[in-house]
Design a protein around this motif. Structure first.
Motif, PDB file in Angstrom:
ATOM      1  N   MET A  12     -29.679  18.877  24.036  1.00 25.06           N
ATOM      2  CA  MET A  12     -29.722  18.303  22.690  1.00 25.06           C
ATOM      3  C   MET A  12     -29.043  19.259  21.716  1.00 25.06           C
ATOM      4  N   PRO A  13     -28.374  18.735  20.691  1.00 20.47           N
ATOM      5  CA  PRO A  13     -27.827  19.622  19.674  1.00 20.47           C
ATOM      6  C   PRO A  13     -28.963  20.423  19.022  1.00 20.47           C
ATOM      7  N   PRO A  14     -28.763  21.718  18.820  1.00 20.48           N
ATOM      8  CA  PRO A  14     -29.825  22.503  18.181  1.00 20.48           C
ATOM      9  C   PRO A  14     -30.013  22.084  16.728  1.00 20.48           C
ATOM     10  N   LEU A  15     -31.217  22.281  16.230  1.00 22.60           N
ATOM     11  CA  LEU A  15     -31.530  22.031  14.827  1.00 22.60           C
ATOM     12  C   LEU A  15     -31.962  23.369  14.235  1.00 22.60           C
ATOM     13  N   GLU A  16     -31.331  23.785  13.150  1.00 24.68           N
ATOM     14  CA  GLU A  16     -31.698  25.037  12.478  1.00 24.68           C
ATOM     15  C   GLU A  16     -32.115  24.753  11.054  1.00 24.68           C
ATOM     16  N   ARG A  17     -33.136  25.465  10.624  1.00 23.61           N
ATOM     17  CA  ARG A  17     -33.621  25.354   9.249  1.00 23.61           C
ATOM     18  C   ARG A  17     -34.147  26.710   8.787  1.00 23.61           C
ATOM     19  N   VAL A  18     -33.954  26.985   7.505  1.00 25.70           N
ATOM     20  CA  VAL A  18     -34.661  28.076   6.849  1.00 25.70           C
ATOM     21  C   VAL A  18     -35.844  27.418   6.159  1.00 25.70           C
ATOM     22  N   ILE A  19     -37.027  27.909   6.467  1.00 25.09           N
ATOM     23  CA  ILE A  19     -38.232  27.330   5.868  1.00 25.09           C
ATOM     24  C   ILE A  19     -38.592  28.192   4.667  1.00 25.09           C
ATOM     25  N   ASP A  20     -38.198  27.718   3.494  1.00 25.42           N
ATOM     26  CA  ASP A  20     -38.425  28.505   2.284  1.00 25.42           C
ATOM     27  C   ASP A  20     -39.741  28.114   1.616  1.00 25.42           C
ATOM     28  N   ARG A  21     -40.093  28.856   0.600  1.00 29.68           N
ATOM     29  CA  ARG A  21     -41.357  28.652  -0.096  1.00 29.68           C
ATOM     30  C   ARG A  21     -41.469  27.255  -0.700  1.00 29.68           C
ATOM     31  N   ALA A  64     -39.777  17.035  16.183  1.00 30.87           N
ATOM     32  CA  ALA A  64     -39.613  15.580  16.092  1.00 30.87           C
ATOM     33  C   ALA A  64     -38.294  15.225  15.403  1.00 30.87           C
ATOM     34  N   ALA A  65     -37.940  15.958  14.354  1.00 29.25           N
ATOM     35  CA  ALA A  65     -36.676  15.707  13.652  1.00 29.25           C
ATOM     36  C   ALA A  65     -35.487  15.941  14.572  1.00 29.25           C
ATOM     37  N   GLN A  66     -35.558  16.989  15.389  1.00 29.84           N
ATOM     38  CA  GLN A  66     -34.478  17.245  16.340  1.00 29.84           C
ATOM     39  C   GLN A  66     -34.303  16.057  17.286  1.00 29.84           C
ATOM     40  N   LEU A  67     -35.409  15.539  17.789  1.00 30.42           N
ATOM     41  CA  LEU A  67     -35.354  14.390  18.693  1.00 30.42           C
ATOM     42  C   LEU A  67     -34.774  13.164  17.992  1.00 30.42           C
ATOM     43  N   GLN A  68     -35.209  12.903  16.786  1.00 35.54           N
ATOM     44  CA  GLN A  68     -34.738  11.723  16.061  1.00 35.54           C
ATOM     45  C   GLN A  68     -33.270  11.854  15.667  1.00 35.54           C
ATOM     46  N   ASP A  69     -32.848  13.061  15.278  1.00 32.42           N
ATOM     47  CA  ASP A  69     -31.434  13.278  14.956  1.00 32.42           C
ATOM     48  C   ASP A  69     -30.564  13.020  16.189  1.00 32.42           C
ATOM     49  N   TRP A  70     -31.062  13.412  17.350  1.00 34.26           N
ATOM     50  CA  TRP A  70     -30.316  13.289  18.600  1.00 34.26           C
ATOM     51  C   TRP A  70     -30.229  11.841  19.072  1.00 34.26           C
ATOM     52  N   THR A  71     -31.333  11.117  19.022  1.00 28.64           N
ATOM     53  CA  THR A  71     -31.365   9.767  19.587  1.00 28.64           C
ATOM     54  C   THR A  71     -31.092   8.676  18.569  1.00 28.64           C
ATOM     55  N   GLY A  72     -31.345   8.932  17.305  1.00 30.93           N
ATOM     56  CA  GLY A  72     -31.164   7.896  16.297  1.00 30.93           C
ATOM     57  C   GLY A  72     -32.255   6.843  16.401  1.00 30.93           C
ATOM     58  N   ALA A  90     -42.369  32.663   5.522  1.00 27.47           N
ATOM     59  CA  ALA A  90     -41.510  32.102   4.480  1.00 27.47           C
ATOM     60  C   ALA A  90     -40.144  32.780   4.500  1.00 27.47           C
ATOM     61  N   GLY A  91     -39.106  31.965   4.465  1.00 30.33           N
ATOM     62  CA  GLY A  91     -37.744  32.463   4.395  1.00 30.33           C
ATOM     63  C   GLY A  91     -37.080  32.732   5.739  1.00 30.33           C
ATOM     64  N   GLU A  92     -37.805  32.584   6.833  1.00 30.39           N
ATOM     65  CA  GLU A  92     -37.202  32.832   8.137  1.00 30.39           C
ATOM     66  C   GLU A  92     -36.426  31.603   8.612  1.00 30.39           C
ATOM     67  N   ARG A  93     -35.388  31.863   9.382  1.00 30.50           N
ATOM     68  CA  ARG A  93     -34.583  30.790   9.984  1.00 30.50           C
ATOM     69  C   ARG A  93     -35.103  30.520  11.385  1.00 30.50           C
ATOM     70  N   VAL A  94     -35.300  29.231  11.693  1.00 25.10           N
ATOM     71  CA  VAL A  94     -35.727  28.841  13.029  1.00 25.10           C
ATOM     72  C   VAL A  94     -34.679  27.935  13.655  1.00 25.10           C
ATOM     73  N   ARG A  95     -34.634  27.972  14.988  1.00 27.07           N
ATOM     74  CA  ARG A  95     -33.724  27.106  15.746  1.00 27.07           C
ATOM     75  C   ARG A  95     -34.524  26.372  16.808  1.00 27.07           C
ATOM     76  N   CYS A  96     -34.404  25.036  16.812  1.00 30.20           N
ATOM     77  CA  CYS A  96     -35.008  24.200  17.841  1.00 30.20           C
ATOM     78  C   CYS A  96     -33.929  23.892  18.874  1.00 30.20           C
ATOM     79  N   THR A  97     -34.263  24.081  20.143  1.00 30.01           N
ATOM     80  CA  THR A  97     -33.348  23.750  21.226  1.00 30.01           C
ATOM     81  C   THR A  97     -34.072  22.834  22.200  1.00 30.01           C
ATOM     82  N   GLY A  98     -33.313  22.144  23.033  1.00 31.51           N
ATOM     83  CA  GLY A  98     -33.952  21.270  24.006  1.00 31.51           C
ATOM     84  C   GLY A  98     -32.977  20.728  25.027  1.00 31.51           C
ATOM     85  N   ARG A  99     -33.566  20.282  26.139  1.00 31.73           N
ATOM     86  CA  ARG A  99     -32.766  19.671  27.197  1.00 31.73           C
ATOM     87  C   ARG A  99     -33.596  18.617  27.915  1.00 31.73           C
ATOM     88  N   VAL A 100     -32.916  17.696  28.546  1.00 31.58           N
ATOM     89  CA  VAL A 100     -33.560  16.609  29.278  1.00 31.58           C
ATOM     90  C   VAL A 100     -34.038  17.134  30.629  1.00 31.58           C
TER      91      VAL A 100
END
Length: 139
Positions: A12-21, A64-72, A90-100
Motif C-alpha cells: 500500500m502507498p505509505p501515509l505520512e502525517r505530522v500530528i500537531d497540537r 483506517a485512512a491509509q486503507l481508505q486512500d488506497w482502496t477508495g 505532539a509534532g512528531e511525524r508518523v508513517r503508516c505502511t502496509g502490505r497484503v
C-alpha cells in the motif's frame, strides 16, 4: 479500486502525517477525550513525558485512512486491529505502511505498521492490520 490487481504481497502507498497540537485538540473535541496528557505541557512534564502524547486512537484513524486512500469507495473495512509499542508526541511525524497478506474472493487481509520518523525513529504501532471487503461494481 482502480489500477493494478490486489494480490498477496501488494504494498500500500505509505501515509505520512505530522500530528500537531491543533490536530490533537481537534480530535479531543470530536471524541470528548480531554485528558490532560493530550494537550497540557505542564502535566506531561510532571509525568516525565517530553510533551503531550497523541491519543492512541488517532493512530488507529490514520491506519483506517491509509486503507481508505488506497482502496477508495469500492471497499469497506470489516475489521481493524492494532497494538501500541511506544507513544507518539505532539509534532512528531508518523508513517503508516502496509502490505497484503491474503486474498480470498472479495476479502483482503493486510498487515500494517506505524513508525515515528526522524531523529527519534521508533515503532509506534505493531502489529496492526485489517480485513477489507472489496465491493467491485457495488456502492
Amino acid at each position: 479500486m482502480s489500477g493494478p490487481s490486489i494480490v498477496v504481497g501488494s504494498v500500500m502507498p505509505p501515509l505520512e502525517r505530522v500530528i500537531d497540537r491543533v490536530a490533537m485538540v481537534a480530535y479531543a473535541g470530536a471524541t470528548w477525550d480531554w485528558h490532560r496528557m493530550h494537550h497540557d505541557d505542564t502535566y506531561a512534564a510532571e509525568h516525565g513525558l517530553p510533551g503531550p502524547m497523541v491519543d492512541g486512537q488517532v493512530l488507529g484513524a490514520l491506519l483506517a485512512a491509509q486503507l481508505q486512500d488506497w482502496t477508495g469507495p469500492s471497499a469497506r473495512i470489516t475489521s481493524l486491529h492494532f497494538r501500541f509499542r511506544s507513544p507518539v508526541f505532539a509534532g512528531e511525524r508518523v508513517r503508516c505502511t502496509g502490505r497484503v497478506t491474503a486474498v480470498e474472493g472479495e476479502l483482503v487481509a493486510v498487515q500494517q505498521e506505524v513508525v515515528v520518523v526522524g531523529p527519534d525513529a521508533r515503532v509506534a504501532v505493531s502489529p496492526a492490520g485489517a480485513t477489507l471487503e472489496l465491493r467491485r461494481g457495488r456502492p
